[in-house]
Enzyme design. Structure first.
Site, PDB file in Angstrom:
ATOM      1  N   ASP A 162       3.192  13.130  -5.886  1.00  0.00           N
ATOM      2  CA  ASP A 162       2.947  13.615  -7.233  1.00  0.00           C
ATOM      3  C   ASP A 162       3.418  15.187  -7.442  1.00  0.00           C
ATOM      4  O   ASP A 162       3.849  15.471  -8.314  1.00  0.00           O
ATOM      5  CB  ASP A 162       1.485  13.432  -7.575  1.00  0.00           C
ATOM      6  CG  ASP A 162       0.915  12.064  -7.241  1.00  0.00           C
ATOM      7  OD1 ASP A 162       1.350  11.188  -7.577  1.00  0.00           O
ATOM      8  OD2 ASP A 162      -0.088  12.160  -6.537  1.00  0.00           O
ATOM      9  N   ARG A 165       7.282  14.939  -7.426  1.00  0.00           N
ATOM     10  CA  ARG A 165       7.588  14.397  -8.544  1.00  0.00           C
ATOM     11  C   ARG A 165       7.473  15.443  -9.902  1.00  0.00           C
ATOM     12  O   ARG A 165       8.545  15.551 -10.580  1.00  0.00           O
ATOM     13  CB  ARG A 165       6.702  13.226  -9.071  1.00  0.00           C
ATOM     14  CG  ARG A 165       7.022  11.855  -8.072  1.00  0.00           C
ATOM     15  CD  ARG A 165       5.934  11.172  -8.322  1.00  0.00           C
ATOM     16  NE  ARG A 165       6.607   9.686  -7.600  1.00  0.00           N
ATOM     17  CZ  ARG A 165       5.602   8.635  -7.429  1.00  0.00           C
ATOM     18  NH1 ARG A 165       4.226   8.526  -7.728  1.00  0.00           N
ATOM     19  NH2 ARG A 165       5.976   7.493  -6.867  1.00  0.00           N
ATOM     20  N   HIS A 190      -4.922  10.544  -7.214  1.00  0.00           N
ATOM     21  CA  HIS A 190      -3.624   9.863  -7.173  1.00  0.00           C
ATOM     22  C   HIS A 190      -3.663   8.743  -7.932  1.00  0.00           C
ATOM     23  O   HIS A 190      -3.608   7.723  -7.558  1.00  0.00           O
ATOM     24  CB  HIS A 190      -3.105   9.785  -5.598  1.00  0.00           C
ATOM     25  CG  HIS A 190      -1.895   8.836  -5.606  1.00  0.00           C
ATOM     26  ND1 HIS A 190      -0.679   9.554  -5.983  1.00  0.00           N
ATOM     27  CD2 HIS A 190      -1.484   7.736  -5.351  1.00  0.00           C
ATOM     28  CE1 HIS A 190       0.188   8.556  -5.730  1.00  0.00           C
ATOM     29  NE2 HIS A 190      -0.096   7.531  -5.384  1.00  0.00           N
TER      30      HIS A 190
HETATM   31  P1  NAD Z   1       3.860  -2.811   2.730  1.00  0.00           P
HETATM   32  O1  NAD Z   1       3.016  -3.949   2.404  1.00  0.00           O
HETATM   33  O2  NAD Z   1       5.371  -2.711   2.809  1.00  0.00           O
HETATM   34  O3  NAD Z   1       3.218  -2.426   3.903  1.00  0.00           O
HETATM   35  C1  NAD Z   1       1.904  -2.422   4.428  1.00  0.00           C
HETATM   36  C2  NAD Z   1       1.873  -2.490   5.916  1.00  0.00           C
HETATM   37  O4  NAD Z   1       0.307  -2.607   6.043  1.00  0.00           O
HETATM   38  C3  NAD Z   1       2.028  -3.888   6.068  1.00  0.00           C
HETATM   39  O5  NAD Z   1       3.084  -4.277   7.307  1.00  0.00           O
HETATM   40  C4  NAD Z   1       0.879  -4.720   6.712  1.00  0.00           C
HETATM   41  O6  NAD Z   1       0.837  -5.685   7.439  1.00  0.00           O
HETATM   42  C5  NAD Z   1      -0.132  -3.528   7.010  1.00  0.00           C
HETATM   43  N1  NAD Z   1      -1.385  -3.344   6.981  1.00  0.00           N
HETATM   44  C6  NAD Z   1      -2.335  -3.809   6.156  1.00  0.00           C
HETATM   45  N2  NAD Z   1      -3.564  -4.078   6.349  1.00  0.00           N
HETATM   46  C7  NAD Z   1      -3.617  -3.376   7.669  1.00  0.00           C
HETATM   47  C8  NAD Z   1      -4.634  -2.753   8.565  1.00  0.00           C
HETATM   48  N3  NAD Z   1      -5.919  -3.121   8.304  1.00  0.00           N
HETATM   49  N4  NAD Z   1      -4.206  -2.220   9.692  1.00  0.00           N
HETATM   50  C9  NAD Z   1      -2.965  -1.917   9.979  1.00  0.00           C
HETATM   51  N5  NAD Z   1      -1.870  -2.318   9.270  1.00  0.00           N
HETATM   52  C10 NAD Z   1      -2.230  -2.929   7.880  1.00  0.00           C
HETATM   53  O7  NAD Z   1       3.281  -1.427   1.813  1.00  0.00           O
HETATM   54  P2  NAD Z   1       3.929  -0.004   1.622  1.00  0.00           P
HETATM   55  O8  NAD Z   1       4.687  -0.049   0.660  1.00  0.00           O
HETATM   56  O9  NAD Z   1       4.139   0.440   2.933  1.00  0.00           O
HETATM   57  O10 NAD Z   1       2.766   0.606   1.058  1.00  0.00           O
HETATM   58  C11 NAD Z   1       1.211   1.016   2.048  1.00  0.00           C
HETATM   59  C12 NAD Z   1       0.253   1.770   1.213  1.00  0.00           C
HETATM   60  O11 NAD Z   1       0.636   3.037   0.661  1.00  0.00           O
HETATM   61  C13 NAD Z   1      -0.052   0.732  -0.071  1.00  0.00           C
HETATM   62  O12 NAD Z   1      -1.453   0.806  -0.432  1.00  0.00           O
HETATM   63  C14 NAD Z   1       0.647   1.671  -1.335  1.00  0.00           C
HETATM   64  O13 NAD Z   1       0.143   1.460  -2.560  1.00  0.00           O
HETATM   65  C15 NAD Z   1       0.504   3.130  -0.591  1.00  0.00           C
HETATM   66  N6  NAD Z   1       1.342   4.187  -1.360  1.00  0.00           N
HETATM   67  C16 NAD Z   1       0.602   5.311  -1.439  1.00  0.00           C
HETATM   68  C17 NAD Z   1       1.557   6.351  -2.046  1.00  0.00           C
HETATM   69  C18 NAD Z   1       0.826   7.804  -2.388  1.00  0.00           C
HETATM   70  O14 NAD Z   1       1.295   8.501  -2.915  1.00  0.00           O
HETATM   71  N7  NAD Z   1      -0.349   7.853  -1.854  1.00  0.00           N
HETATM   72  C19 NAD Z   1       2.822   6.166  -2.375  1.00  0.00           C
HETATM   73  C20 NAD Z   1       3.420   4.945  -2.089  1.00  0.00           C
HETATM   74  C21 NAD Z   1       2.554   3.869  -1.562  1.00  0.00           C
HETATM   75  C1  LMR Z   2       3.322   5.671  -5.853  1.00  0.00           C
HETATM   76  O1  LMR Z   2       2.667   6.565  -6.738  1.00  0.00           O
HETATM   77  O2  LMR Z   2       4.378   5.351  -6.098  1.00  0.00           O
HETATM   78  C2  LMR Z   2       2.307   5.056  -5.017  1.00  0.00           C
HETATM   79  O3  LMR Z   2       1.113   5.242  -5.149  1.00  0.00           O
HETATM   80  C3  LMR Z   2       2.608   3.562  -5.285  1.00  0.00           C
HETATM   81  C4  LMR Z   2       1.723   3.043  -6.574  1.00  0.00           C
HETATM   82  O4  LMR Z   2       1.196   1.995  -6.451  1.00  0.00           O
HETATM   83  O5  LMR Z   2       1.913   3.446  -7.561  1.00  0.00           O
END
Ligand code: NAD
Ligand code: LMR
Length: 329
Positions: A162, A165, A190
């Site tokens: 954030d 961004r 977030h």
């Molecule tokens: P994704 O689905 O591509 O990958 C997630 C992976 O986590 C999968 O391979 C899944 O098998 C694994 N997983 C699920 N539960 C698990 C567990 N208990 N232990 C270990 N591995 C586990 O998702 P992604 O795009 O990589 O996103 C991951 C997370 O990050 C999501 O919750 C997404 O919303 C979050 N995210 C947060 C931010 C932020 O700014 N904070 C930004 C982008 C994404």
């Molecule tokens: C983001 O901000 O891109 C991530 O937290 C993914 C989402 O769900 O928005």
């Protein structure tokens, strides 16, 4: 003399953020070009996920990174977190179109209870934890509460995406270089309630607020654009942000471990009561970090009426989320 390797655990290692993250950690972009790392990778036991993880590990091996001192694949958090110095908790379900991040609370909260307990049991006593999986602040809060023997201050949530961004939107608005923008922060959760605040920011020393001088743009364009950027990416890509999220995780951990040279960065950290945020709530704050791996919340900033209203709103949302997971803690 070369440094001893440190242990870096990454969960969700075969997911899309994992794929954008691991190669950069292994190449030294997170902890420095002189710091060897051992990657301790966690995925769910499911055969498909474990196979995908094997493929990622083959690719890591094929990069022949000189700093990569070891790679481990795990399906049990108590093995993945053994003696780990850094833990990047990425693994969780991402949201799809039409969902809010808070909708993930029920699906993802249980993961962070289990992983907090595992960290408590087996991680280095000074482990630095970054929660990326959404809803990141409340998941970090759950992990922190589930790990009573570890320092609460070592549990952090990612608001750096954030922050980045917000910097990029300001650079575009003012026609300046993003690297010249300093003193920015994003308060709170977030989620779309986050409050990206450029009142104290400067571009080459000039005030961003005075340069832009447009409160309508702030309230009606800037804040919603930054707050809803994640949803805009999901709408465009059909998938949530991954490379920019991994980049923000690298920025967060690098600055925490190596210091921010006096610059403000945004981290979601447990409050000690600063700015009236109740102790323990994991809240986005402006912090500075030092090369010995400590962070400090920037204190004494003036909070005007508009900012207070924004901060109250994002705090109320976080308190609601904390209430919703009380039964797990
Ligand atoms: P994704 O689905 O591509 O990958 C997630 C992976 O986590 C999968 O391979 C899944 O098998 C694994 N997983 C699920 N539960 C698990 C567990 N208990 N232990 C270990 N591995 C586990 O998702 P992604 O795009 O990589 O996103 C991951 C997370 O990050 C999501 O919750 C997404 O919303 C979050 N995210 C947060 C931010 C932020 O700014 N904070 C930004 C982008 C994404
Ligand atoms: C983001 O901000 O891109 C991530 O937290 C993914 C989402 O769900 O928005």
């Amino acid at each position: 003399m070369s440094k001893a390797p440190v242990r870096v655990a990454v969960t969700g290692a075969a997911g899309q953020i994992g794929y954008a993250l691991l190669f950069r950690i292994a190449s030294g972009e997170m902890l420095g070009k002189d710091q060897p790392v051992i990657l301790q990778l966690l995925e769910i036991p499911d055969e498909k996920a474990q196979n995908a993880l094997k493929g990622v590990i083959m690719e890591l091996e094929d990069c022949a990174f000189p700093l990569l001192a070891g790679i481990e694949a795990h399906s049990n958090p108590e093995e993945a977190f053994k003696d780990t110095d850094y833990a990047l908790l990425v693994g969780a379900r991402p949201r799809g179109p039409g969902m809010e991040r808070a909708d993930l609370l029920a699906a993802n909260a249980a993961i962070f209870t289990v992983q907090g307990k595992a960290l408590n049991k087996v991680a280095s006593r000074n482990v630095k934890v970054l929660v990326v999986g959404n809803p990141a602040n409340t998941n970090a809060y759950i992990a922190m509460k589930s790990a009573p023997d570890l320092p609460a201050k070592n549990f952090t949530a990612m608001l750096r995406l954030d922050h980045n961004r917000a910097a990029s939107q300001i650079a575009a608005k003012t026609g300046t270089a993003v690297g010249d923008i300093k003193g920015l922060t994003v308060w709170g959760n977030h989620s779309p309630t986050m409050y990206a605040d450029y009142r104290f920011a400067t571009i080459n020393g000039a005030s961003v607020k005075e340069t832009i001088n447009d409160q309508v743009w702030n309230a009606e364009v800037f804040l919603p654009t930054v707050g809803k950027r994640g949803a805009a990416i999901i709408a465009a890509r059909g998938l949530s942000s991954a490379a920019s999220a991994a980049n923000a995780a690298i920025d967060h951990m690098r600055d925490w471990a190596l210091g921010s040279n006096g610059e403000w960065v945004t981290m979601g950290v447990p409050s000690n009561g600063e700015y009236g945020i109740p102790a323990g709530i994991v809240f986005g704050f402006p912090v500075t970090t030092t090369p010995d791996g400590e962070y400090k919340i920037v204190e004494g900033l003036e909070i005007d009426a508009f900012s207070q209203e924004c901060i109250n709103k994002t705090l109320a949302e976080l308190q609601g989320e904390a209430d919703g997971v009380k039964h797990l803690l």
